[in-house]
Design a protein around this motif. Structure first.
Motif, PDB file in Angstrom:
ATOM      1  N   TYR A  91      43.134  36.600   2.201  1.00 37.08           N
ATOM      2  CA  TYR A  91      43.948  36.026   3.260  1.00 37.08           C
ATOM      3  C   TYR A  91      44.390  37.114   4.225  1.00 37.08           C
ATOM      4  O   TYR A  91      44.297  38.310   3.913  1.00 37.08           O
ATOM      5  N   TYR A 133      47.580  41.589   4.518  1.00 36.85           N
ATOM      6  CA  TYR A 133      46.363  40.895   4.085  1.00 36.85           C
ATOM      7  C   TYR A 133      45.928  41.363   2.710  1.00 36.85           C
ATOM      8  O   TYR A 133      46.238  42.481   2.294  1.00 36.85           O
ATOM      9  N   LEU A 191      49.156  32.033   8.405  1.00 36.73           N
ATOM     10  CA  LEU A 191      48.291  32.614   7.394  1.00 36.73           C
ATOM     11  C   LEU A 191      46.904  31.990   7.469  1.00 36.73           C
ATOM     12  O   LEU A 191      46.770  30.772   7.584  1.00 36.73           O
ATOM     13  N   ARG A 207      43.364  31.820   5.328  1.00 43.45           N
ATOM     14  CA  ARG A 207      42.802  32.173   4.024  1.00 43.45           C
ATOM     15  C   ARG A 207      41.470  31.507   3.797  1.00 43.45           C
ATOM     16  O   ARG A 207      41.114  30.553   4.485  1.00 43.45           O
ATOM     17  N   TYR A 237      52.473  25.872   1.889  1.00 44.67           N
ATOM     18  CA  TYR A 237      51.460  26.095   2.923  1.00 44.67           C
ATOM     19  C   TYR A 237      51.205  24.768   3.633  1.00 44.67           C
ATOM     20  O   TYR A 237      50.912  23.769   2.993  1.00 44.67           O
TER      21      TYR A 237
END
Lengths: 524, 257
Positions: A151, A166, A140, A142, A90
């Motif tokens: 998320y 999601y 994404l 979150r 991420y």
């Protein structure tokens, strides 16, 4: 003068001819053979004992680097309370309040390991190119970086096109087709309060809305960024999957909104879980101000059993059950074949000439004996083996009370139906040996063969053989969003619980029909 | 002893069930093998043991062999023939030995037929399913040393299963219970080994189980990954058969018939 002599009448009450009397007679035959009564207890005991043996032989080992301990990798729990996989690379920035992120994905490629390494270790070097169908790359939003956080994401996938997903379980398809350099995909996500909306585009000008996710508990400051992940990939119909890695190129990044941090930050989410990790040097790099290359491995989806995380999918319960079943089959067969062997069957048939009713009465007795032995054995075996498994550090999926009740009652019914099947075969063949072997071959052999056959062949076997009924014990979660070897060696049955039980009942009904026909037709 | 063998042979030969069971064992073995081969396809990754695959039917055929072997003993008990046999030949262990010898003879003949049938089926069907020489799968052939060992070992395997069943039947005397015990011994070990994931336990279970150890003889690839080497595995099964015959022999010697 002679008095008329009254005709002789026995003092004994006139025997009744109802079905209840027949059942009572059969019950007396069963109850008075001490060995048989003991054997009913043996059925339950063998089930419990072998389940415990199976469970104690299963140990969860969790390795962190080179040190291994008893236990299992941490399992994230999603917002819905279910176990989830939450593992990816991420590259993100905090976003205060509302905003949007737009990006172009110009390539997505993948590779898988050629052998299965231990989890939670860096992917080793022997890789073979090949993109997993559910490899994911996209943007994404979150709540935070904690395991199992809420998320929403818009992503391109290996072979499922663009998706909006999601909270691990929700999925909406977008534009189909793969990503290539000549046909890139533009993705956009906008956040307005709790609502996160995903869009996709094939040219960066014309946008299509895919859907909107409402994330509960999203704070003012959320995280928004790019992610790449690639789940376990199954080749050559294998039981266990091989870890894989995916690499994606992102550019034309446009982030709008209030951004408290000045630069992007990369992190491997869920680095200590069941998936291996990407060597940190190659997990991500920033090519320019608005372009990244990111590699990731793992999954962001519901957690499923078997080939993904090595759980005990009720196998220890099953092996105990099969052992108990063998004993029950012998018992139920002997209940009728011993009458043939000793000639008692002739007395039985003289006492009640309606032969089908005799078989029905016998079936009531062995069926209920099987049901109760199965009920008690399974209840004890289920509770104890799960406790032993947890104590040995295994991860097992939680079971609702309803699912436990279904396993216990369903297995009781299964044993009852098998006892009637064995009885019917014993009646039809009149000899124990053939009946016992046929019954054991029908109910145990498919599991032995299932382990060596390919998943698709073993699934067909589990649909057609009476072993389909063991579906009442299947509790491992499945998901259309996860590729897995959904096969019996991993605890997945192809039929639903009651449909599976119906297959067994079909076999039993046919066997009972044939045996009634033969019993009526033949001399005893 | 020759008279005794002749007597046992006559008893077996004149029962129609003998020939039906032997035929059933052979047909089932070949049919299940052919089905297993038909159900598998060539995959580019991982090398499959095509010899072992072609002999899958032994898993099923052994159950019929077990019925046959158990009945050789328990039939005499259920009909009372045993008392006549033991009156005619009071040296009971010799009776058991004669039964074992006759049984082994029949098993070797039916085993050769069944295993031969499996290999022919494999040779014919495997290329259709993509296991061709161009994919590095040469045609099954007994000229290949490991395949010859697997085939001859499988015949011995069936004979040993028959002797194990005979021993159990001599000890237990009831056909239903004997068959339950034999099939339990055979099938529960591999199932338990599937469940147990602890590598040491798993290996030990596969080394001890009569079926898992005995069938190691069928392996032609990945020999270093076997829990037990092929001939040692067959030795384990021979140990089980020997133990069953010993217990059966002692009980036969001691008990009233």
């Amino acid at each position: 003068m002679t008095m008329p002599v009254p005709p002789y009448r026995s003092d004994l009450p006139v025997g009744r001819r109802g079905f209840a009397q027949l059942v009572r007679a059969e019950w007396t035959k069963f109850r008075t053979v001490r060995g048989w009564v003991i054997t009913v207890g043996v059925v339950a005991l063998v089930t419990v004992f072998l389940s415990i043996v199976g469970a104690s032989g299963s140990r969860g080992t969790f390795c962190n680097g080179s040190t291994c301990t008893t236990g299992h990798p941490p399992v994230a729990i999603g917002p819905g309370g279910e176990p989830v996989a939450d593992s990816y690379t991420y590259v993100f920035r905090p976003l205060a309040g509302n905003g949007s992120l737009t990006v172009r994905v110009s390539s997505l490629s993948g590779a898988r390991t050629t052998s299965i390494g231990p989890p939670n270790t860096p992917l080793h070097s022997s890789l073979q190119s090949g993109l997993a169908p559910w490899a994911k790359a996209g943007i994404l939003v979150r709540k935070n970086n904690g395991p199992g956080s809420a998320y929403a994401a818009v992503m391109v996938t290996g072979s499922h096109g663009v998706r909006l997903q999601y909270d691990y379980t929700h999925d909406t398809p977008g534009d189909p087709g793969p990503v290539t350099a000549s046909s890139p995909r533009w993705l956009r996500i906008t956040r307005a309060g709790d609502a996160v909306t995903g869009y996709d585009s094939t040219d960066g000008i014309h946008w299509t809305k895919i859907g909107t996710a409402y994330l509960t508990g999203l704070l003012t400051t959320a995280q928004v960024g790019l992610f790449v992940t690639s789940p376990v990939s199954f080749v050559s119909e294998s039981r266990r999957g091989n870890p894989s890695v995916a690499t994606a190129s992102f550019d034309q990044i446009a982030l709008r909104g209030d951004l408290p941090a000045a630069s992007w930050k990369g992190e491997q989410i869920g680095a200590a879980d069941i998936y291996p990790t990407v060597p940190s040097a190659s997990s991500w790099h920033q090519r320019s101000a608005d372009a990244f290359t990111i590699s990731g491995t793992g999954d962001i989806a519901p957690l499923v059993g078997g080939g993904i995380i090595g759980t005990d999918a009720g196998e220890s319960l099953l092996v105990g059950q099969l052992a108990g079943l063998i004993v029950l089959i012998v018992l139920a067969t002997l209940f009728v074949t011993s009458e043939y062997r000793r000639g008692l069957i002739r007395t039985t048939l003289v006492a009640s000439p309606r032969r089908a009713r005799i078989l029905a009465a016998k079936a009531v007795i062995v069926g209920s004996v099987g049901f109760f032995a199965g009920l008690v054995g399974t209840a004890l075996a289920l509770v104890i083996s799960r406790k032993v498994l947890v104590a040995n550090g295994n991860f097992i999926f939680p079971l609702t009370g309803l699912a436990q009740a279904r396993i216990i009652v369903g297995t009781g019914l299964l044993l009852g139906a098998v006892a009637v099947l064995a009885l019917a075969l014993g009646t039809a063949l009149r000899r124990s040996a053939g009946a016992v072997v046929t019954c054991i071959a029908l109910l145990v052999l498919p599991f032995v063969l299932g382990a060596t056959l390919s998943p698709s062949a073993s699934n067909w076997l589990m649909r057609l053989a009476p072993t389909a009924a063991f579906a009442v014990q299947g509790t491992e979660p499945r998901s259309a969003l996860v590729t897995n070897a959904y096969t019996v060696v991993n605890g997945y049955y192809p039929l639903s619980p009651w449909a599976g039980l119906a297959v067994l009942c079909g076999y039993t009904a046919v066997a009972v029909g044939v045996s009634v026909w033969l019993l009526r037709r033949r001399d005893a | 002893m020759p008279e005794l063998l002749h007597a046992e042979w006559t008893k077996l030969r004149t029962l129609s069930s003998t020939w039906w069971l032997v035929l059933a064992a052979t047909v089932l073995t070949v049919a299940v093998s052919a089905g297993a081969v038909l159900a598998s396809t060539y995959q580019s990754i991982g090398h499959q043991d095509t010899t072992r695959l072609s002999l899958t039917g032994i898993d099923m055929g052994q159950a019929v062999i077990a019925i046959f072997a158990v009945l050789v003993m328990s039939n005499e008990y259920s009909t009372g023939m045993m008392r006549l046999t033991l009156t005619a030949m009071p040296r009971r262990l010799l009776v058991l030995a004669a039964k074992g010898t006759t049984l082994t003879g029949i098993m070797v003949i039916s085993g050769v037929t069944a295993v031969g049938g499996c290999l022919v089926a494999g040779r014919l069907i495997l290329p259709v399913r993509g296991f061709t020489a161009s994919h590095d799968y040469p045609l099954l052939s007994l000229a290949h040393g490991a395949t010859l060992r697997a085939a001859s070992g499988s015949v011995l395997y069936l004979a040993l299963i028959a002797l194990l069943s005979l021993g159990v039947a001599a000890a237990v005397r009831d056909s239903a219970v004997s068959i339950g015990i034999v099939l339990g011994l055979l099938y529960l070990f591999p199932l338990l080994a599937q469940v147990v994931n602890d590598p040491t336990w798993h290996r030990h279970l596969e080394q001890v189980g009569p079926m898992t150890a005995g069938l190691a003889i069928q392996a032609t690839t990945g020999l270093q990954d076997l829990p037990i080497s092929p001939w040692a595995g067959l030795g384990v099964l021979a140990g089980w058969a020997g133990a069953a015959l010993a217990v059966g022999g002692v009980l036969l010697h001691r008990r009233d018939a």
